[in-house]
Design an enzyme around this catalytic site. Structure first.
Site, mmCIF file in Angstrom:
data_model
loop_
_atom_site.group_PDB
_atom_site.id
_atom_site.type_symbol
_atom_site.label_atom_id
_atom_site.label_comp_id
_atom_site.label_asym_id
_atom_site.label_seq_id
_atom_site.Cartn_x
_atom_site.Cartn_y
_atom_site.Cartn_z
ATOM 1 N N ILE A 82 0.837 -1.200 0.000
ATOM 2 C CA ILE A 82 0.000 0.000 0.000
ATOM 3 C C ILE A 82 0.874 1.252 0.000
ATOM 4 O O ILE A 82 1.672 1.473 0.906
ATOM 5 C CB ILE A 82 -0.942 0.024 1.217
ATOM 6 C CG1 ILE A 82 -1.812 -1.231 1.240
ATOM 7 C CG2 ILE A 82 -1.806 1.282 1.186
ATOM 8 C CD1 ILE A 82 -2.643 -1.449 -0.007
ATOM 9 N N LYS A 83 0.677 2.061 -1.023
ATOM 10 C CA LYS A 83 1.458 3.287 -1.184
ATOM 11 C C LYS A 83 0.638 4.469 -0.685
ATOM 12 O O LYS A 83 -0.516 4.648 -1.085
ATOM 13 C CB LYS A 83 1.809 3.454 -2.659
ATOM 14 C CG LYS A 83 2.895 4.464 -2.970
ATOM 15 C CD LYS A 83 3.217 4.394 -4.462
ATOM 16 C CE LYS A 83 4.321 5.357 -4.845
ATOM 17 N NZ LYS A 83 4.562 5.329 -6.306
ATOM 18 N N VAL A 84 1.229 5.252 0.210
ATOM 19 C CA VAL A 84 0.514 6.397 0.788
ATOM 20 C C VAL A 84 1.391 7.641 0.712
ATOM 21 O O VAL A 84 2.616 7.551 0.798
ATOM 22 C CB VAL A 84 0.110 6.141 2.259
ATOM 23 C CG1 VAL A 84 -0.820 4.950 2.361
ATOM 24 C CG2 VAL A 84 1.326 5.929 3.134
#
Length: 214
Positions: A82-84
């Site tokens: 998950i890229k945030v």
């Protein structure tokens, strides 16, 4: 050092993956938008080609929205990361995802203090944007060195994923300064194979090979 492709182009991923040299893929909303395809379908197809980590970015900028999207994205495949974005709500999301053993990639990092916060939040990866830092007349490679020193000083496990890599020199310097991995577009990846002396040598070998009996 792990090498990732920064693309959502399936043909580009298949090409580099066929060489056995790509360890993972990073994507972002801008890259996927260019494909004109459904976001989740693209991520699913990439994950079917590459067994390593595939970074898929949440679209929301609020904690509740990011959590909802993150939990949906990890259902696509077990290698989804998950890229945030590196904003307060993003790091709050990283803290919660870390508690659930969900890997994260904190993106849009432009300073060592930001990288420190990401590590404290428990990020699996931090993505400093080397090329964009260079564009501001500051040294992107110095940023890699600072992050490496800080992480080593305090024993953080967060991996440095050098991003905005534009060619062989960026990759070489990132490797020398301790980045764990680097992500780059297809065009930059292909540049890694190139050297004028290789071309000259190959041309000579091919010329001489015509004189040989097989």
């Amino acid at each position: 050092m792990e090498l990732y492709l920064d693309t959502a182009n399936i043909d580009e991923i298949k090409e580099i993956a066929s060489y056995g040299l790509v360890d993972g893929v990073t994507t972002n909303p801008s890259i996927i938008a260019k494909s004109g395809r459904n976001f989740r379908e693209v991520i699913k197809e990439i994950c079917s080609i590459v067994s390593g980590p595939v970074s898929a970015e949440v679209l929301s900028t609020k904690f509740d929205g990011m959590m909802k999207e993150a939990l949906e994205l990890v259902e696509i495949a077990e290698n989804v990361v998950i890229k945030v974005p590196l904003i307060p709500e993003g790091l709050k999301t990283v803290v919660e995802l870390t508690k659930r053993n969900i890997p994260t990639n904190v993106t849009l990092c432009f300073s060592s203090s930001q990288a420190l916060l990401a590590a404290k939040a428990g990020a699996t990866y931090i993505s400093p944007f080397i090329g964009r830092v260079d564009d501001t007349s500051w040294d992107g490679m110095e940023l890699i060195s600072e992050i490496r020193e800080i992480y080593d000083n305090y024993g953080y496990d967060t991996r440095i994923l050098a991003a905005s890599i534009r060619g062989p020199m960026h990759l070489k310097e990132s490797a020398l300064r301790g980045a764990d991995c680097a992500t780059m577009p297809h065009s930059a990846f292909l540049q890694l194979f190139k050297h004028p002396l290789t071309d000259i040598g190959l041309e000579k070998f091919l010329e001489d090979s015509k004189k040989l009996k097989w």
